[in-house]
Design a protein around this motif. Structure first.
Motif, mmCIF file in Angstrom:
data_model
loop_
_atom_site.group_PDB
_atom_site.id
_atom_site.type_symbol
_atom_site.label_atom_id
_atom_site.label_comp_id
_atom_site.label_asym_id
_atom_site.label_seq_id
_atom_site.Cartn_x
_atom_site.Cartn_y
_atom_site.Cartn_z
ATOM 1 N N ALA A 1 -3.199 2.180 5.987
ATOM 2 C CA ALA A 1 -3.283 2.082 5.828
ATOM 3 C C ALA A 1 -3.090 3.661 5.169
ATOM 4 O O ALA A 1 -2.278 4.105 4.229
ATOM 5 N N PHE B 1 5.822 8.668 -4.739
ATOM 6 C CA PHE B 1 5.525 7.859 -6.419
ATOM 7 C C PHE B 1 6.404 6.915 -6.653
ATOM 8 O O PHE B 1 6.763 6.434 -7.720
ATOM 9 N N PHE C 1 5.718 3.016 -5.778
ATOM 10 C CA PHE C 1 5.210 2.007 -5.862
ATOM 11 C C PHE C 1 6.026 0.687 -5.337
ATOM 12 O O PHE C 1 6.288 -0.367 -6.606
ATOM 13 N N MET D 1 -2.063 12.329 -3.140
ATOM 14 C CA MET D 1 -1.369 11.474 -2.471
ATOM 15 C C MET D 1 0.062 11.634 -1.883
ATOM 16 O O MET D 1 0.913 11.359 -1.285
ATOM 17 N N GLY E 1 -0.351 12.717 2.668
ATOM 18 C CA GLY E 1 0.254 11.697 4.139
ATOM 19 C C GLY E 1 -0.648 11.877 4.913
ATOM 20 O O GLY E 1 -0.332 12.225 6.393
ATOM 21 N N ASN F 1 0.357 -1.340 -0.276
ATOM 22 C CA ASN F 1 -0.105 -0.349 -0.140
ATOM 23 C C ASN F 1 0.904 0.541 -0.262
ATOM 24 O O ASN F 1 2.098 1.358 0.429
ATOM 25 N N TYR F 2 0.517 2.474 -0.591
ATOM 26 C CA TYR F 2 1.272 3.676 -0.934
ATOM 27 C C TYR F 2 1.481 4.482 0.500
ATOM 28 O O TYR F 2 0.178 4.224 1.137
ATOM 29 N N SER F 3 1.972 5.095 0.806
ATOM 30 C CA SER F 3 2.232 5.448 2.608
ATOM 31 C C SER F 3 2.737 7.285 1.138
ATOM 32 O O SER F 3 3.499 7.390 -0.168
ATOM 33 N N SER F 4 2.150 8.081 1.869
ATOM 34 C CA SER F 4 3.009 9.898 1.127
ATOM 35 C C SER F 4 4.696 9.644 0.932
ATOM 36 O O SER F 4 5.027 10.501 0.397
ATOM 37 N N GLU F 5 4.670 8.873 2.055
ATOM 38 C CA GLU F 5 6.404 8.741 1.582
ATOM 39 C C GLU F 5 7.199 8.676 1.406
ATOM 40 O O GLU F 5 8.615 8.466 0.851
ATOM 41 N N ASN G 1 -0.285 -4.360 7.711
ATOM 42 C CA ASN G 1 -1.499 -4.588 8.704
ATOM 43 C C ASN G 1 -2.338 -4.022 7.412
ATOM 44 O O ASN G 1 -2.690 -2.794 7.529
ATOM 45 N N HIS H 1 -3.329 -0.372 -9.437
ATOM 46 C CA HIS H 1 -2.823 0.315 -8.614
ATOM 47 C C HIS H 1 -2.192 1.167 -10.801
ATOM 48 O O HIS H 1 -1.119 2.092 -10.585
ATOM 49 N N ILE I 1 -4.089 3.184 -11.199
ATOM 50 C CA ILE I 1 -3.757 4.740 -10.120
ATOM 51 C C ILE I 1 -1.937 5.408 -10.905
ATOM 52 O O ILE I 1 -1.994 6.267 -10.712
ATOM 53 N N HIS J 1 -4.518 5.908 1.295
ATOM 54 C CA HIS J 1 -3.346 5.425 0.429
ATOM 55 C C HIS J 1 -3.423 5.927 -1.347
ATOM 56 O O HIS J 1 -4.400 6.271 -1.497
ATOM 57 N N ALA J 2 -2.950 5.065 -2.664
ATOM 58 C CA ALA J 2 -2.882 5.222 -3.868
ATOM 59 C C ALA J 2 -4.890 5.094 -3.584
ATOM 60 O O ALA J 2 -5.402 6.324 -4.639
ATOM 61 N N ARG J 3 -5.066 4.323 -3.728
ATOM 62 C CA ARG J 3 -6.845 3.636 -4.632
ATOM 63 C C ARG J 3 -7.495 4.846 -3.620
ATOM 64 O O ARG J 3 -8.318 5.171 -4.866
#
Lengths: 304, 87
Positions: free
Chosen positions: B13, A82, A84, B52, B55, A75-79, A105, A138, A141, B16-18
Motif C-alpha cells: 500500500a 486526508f 480516510f 502523508m 505519495g 489503506n490511505y494513499s496520498s491521492e 492487496n 487510524h 492518526i 500509507h497512514a500508519r
C-alpha cells in the motif's frame, strides 16, 4: 489474485502443496468470480458486496457456508487528500475452508492475534477483530493529523488546512458508519454462535470484540464531535489572521500616503511661498516626517 | 552530522497512514532534522502532514537525509518504520 494458506499447528502458513484451507482472493478476476459462484456456490450478490465499499456489514447463512461481510479501513494513499475511506471484505466460512475476498492487496494475518488460531471460525473472528484494531489505529492518526492541522491553522491564512479538516470530519463519518455496521455484525455473530460452531474461548473473545468495537465507535464519535464543534472557531481564526494581514497592509499604505501627499503638493508646477529658500528641500522632508508621526499618533490614540 | 541512505518502499500500500504516523513520531523524539526525498519532492519526516502527501507507492526509491546529533539514530528509526509490515 489467489493466495492459498493452511492452518498447521494453530498457525496460518502459506500452503506448500497448493491446496490449503484458507483461500484469499484479492480483487478476483472474472474467471475467479465465476469459479466462486459456480463451483463453491457463493451468492453472486454477496460476492459483489465483499468488493463494494458502500455495502453494509452483515451475516448471511447459505446451505453450505456462512457469509460475513465486514467493514474495514482502506489503506490511505496520498491521492486521498486526508479522506480516510472504508472498504468491505467478505469471509465465506465453509466446514472445511475459509474463503476471504478483498478488493485491494493488503498484508493480512499480521499482528499478535494471529499467532494462535484454533479453527477456521476463530480465524474469521480474529479477522473481524483485526478490522476494529485497524480502525482504532487510524483514529489515532486522524487525531494526530487534526492536531498538526490545528497548529498550521493558528498561523495560516489559507483555506487548504480548513478543507483538510473537513476531509477528516468526512472520514470520521465514514468510520462511524463502518464501526456501527461492524457492531451489528458482531451482535449477529454472537446470537448465531452455536449455529456457526463457535463456542468456549471464542465466545469470550466475541464479547471482547463487541466491547472493543463499542469503545472504538465511542472514540470516533468523540473525535467527530470535537472536530465539528471546533470547526467554526477555526474558520474564525483563519479569517482573523487574514484581517490582521489586511490591517498591517493598511498601516503601511496610510503611512506612505500622507508624506506622498505633502511631497506632491510641493511638486505642483505653481509658485508657492519660500520656493527659493535654500533649505526648502529639508523643510518639505520635515513636513513629510511630521505627517508620518501624526498618523502614528492618531493610530496610537485611537487604539486601532 | 549529516547522513544519507536510500530505501525502497516494500509495503504493497506504499507509505500509507500508519507508517507515516510512526515515522513522524519516531523523528520528533530525536534531536535530528530528517528529510525524505521522493523524486523531486522533499518533505520533513517530523511532520505527518508532509509525509502523508509524499505519495510514495510500493517500489518508490526514497532518499532519507538526517542532520543533527541523533542523525544516525533517526535514520535507523525511519528506515525501521518503513520496513515494518502493516495490515
Amino acid at each position: 489474485m489467489l493466495q492459498r494458506m493452511e492452518l498447521v499447528d494453530l498457525k496460518l502458513v502459506p500452503s506448500e502443496n497448493g491446496e490449503g484451507n484458507v483461500y484469499v482472493y484479492i480483487n478476483p478476476s472474472e474467471e475467479e468470480r465465476k469459479y466462486l459462484v459456480d463451483a463453491l456456490k457463493l451468492d453472486e450478490h454477496t460476492l459483489s458486496s465483499a468488493l463494494d465499499p458502500d455495502e453494509q456489514a452483515r451475516l448471511e447463512f447459505e446451505p453450505e457456508h456462512t457469509a460475513i461481510i465486514l467493514k474495514r479501513p482502506r489503506n490511505y494513499s496520498s491521492e486521498d487528500r486526508f479522506v480516510f475511506r472504508i472498504a468491505s471484505a467478505g469471509l465465506f466460512l465453509f466446514a472445511d475452508k475459509l474463503i476471504v475476498v478483498l478488493g485491494d492487496n493488503v498484508p493480512l494475518f499480521l499482528g499478535k492475534q494471529f499467532l494462535r488460531i484454533a479453527s477456521l471460525q476463530d480465524l474469521a473472528l480474529k479477522m473481524i477483530y483485526s478490522s476494529t484494531a485497524h480502525f482504532l489505529e487510524h483514529l489515532k492518526i486522524i487525531n494526530m493529523v487534526s492536531d498538526a492541522l490545528e497548529e498550521q491553522i493558528n498561523t495560516s491564512m489559507h483555506n487548504k488546512y480548513l478543507l483538510n479538516l473537513f476531509s477528516l470530519e468526512k472520514s470520521l463519518v465514514y468510520y462511524l458508519n463502518g464501526l456501527s455496521s461492524n457492531s451489528r455484525l458482531i451482535e449477529r455473530v454472537k446470537h448465531n454462535a452455536a449455529k456457526m460452531g463457535i463456542g468456549g474461548e471464542s465466545l469470550e473473545f466475541l464479547d471482547d470484540m463487541a466491547i472493543e468495537n463499542g469503545q472504538c465507535y465511542e472514540q470516533a464519535e468523540i473525535y467527530s464531535n470535537i472536530l465539528a464543534s471546533m470547526m467554526d472557531a477555526r474558520v474564525s481564526i483563519v479569517s482573523n489572521n487574514l484581517n490582521w494581514l489586511m490591517k498591517t497592509l493598511n498601516i503601511i499604505t496610510i503611512a506612505i500616503m500622507l508624506p506622498t501627499l505633502v511631497v506632491s503638493i510641493f511638486s505642483m508646477n505653481v509658485s508657492f511661498p519660500g520656493k527659493d529658500h535654500p533649505g526648502m528641500f529639508w523643510i518639505i522632508m520635515g513636513l513629510a516626517l511630521v505627517s508620518v508621526v501624526l498618523v502614528r499618533t492618531v493610530w496610537w490614540w485611537k487604539k486601532w | 552530522m549529516v547522513v544519507h541512505r536510500t530505501v525502497v518502499v516494500t509495503n504493497p500500500a506504499g507509505l500509507h497512514a500508519r507508517p507515516s504516523a510512526a515515522i513522524a513520531q519516531a523523528v520528533r523524539r530525536l534531536r535530528a532534522k530528517v528529510e525524505i526525498r521522493n523524486r523531486n519532492e522533499v518533505v520533513d519526516a517530523g511532520n505527518i502532514l508532509e509525509i502523508m502527501t509524499l505519495g510514495a507507492a510500493q517500489g518508490a526509491e526514497l532518499q532519507v537525509t538526517a542532520k543533527g546529533p541523533d542523525a544516525e539514530l533517526a535514520l535507523d528509526a525511519v528506515i525501521a518504520e518503513m520496513a515494518k509490515r502493516y495490515e
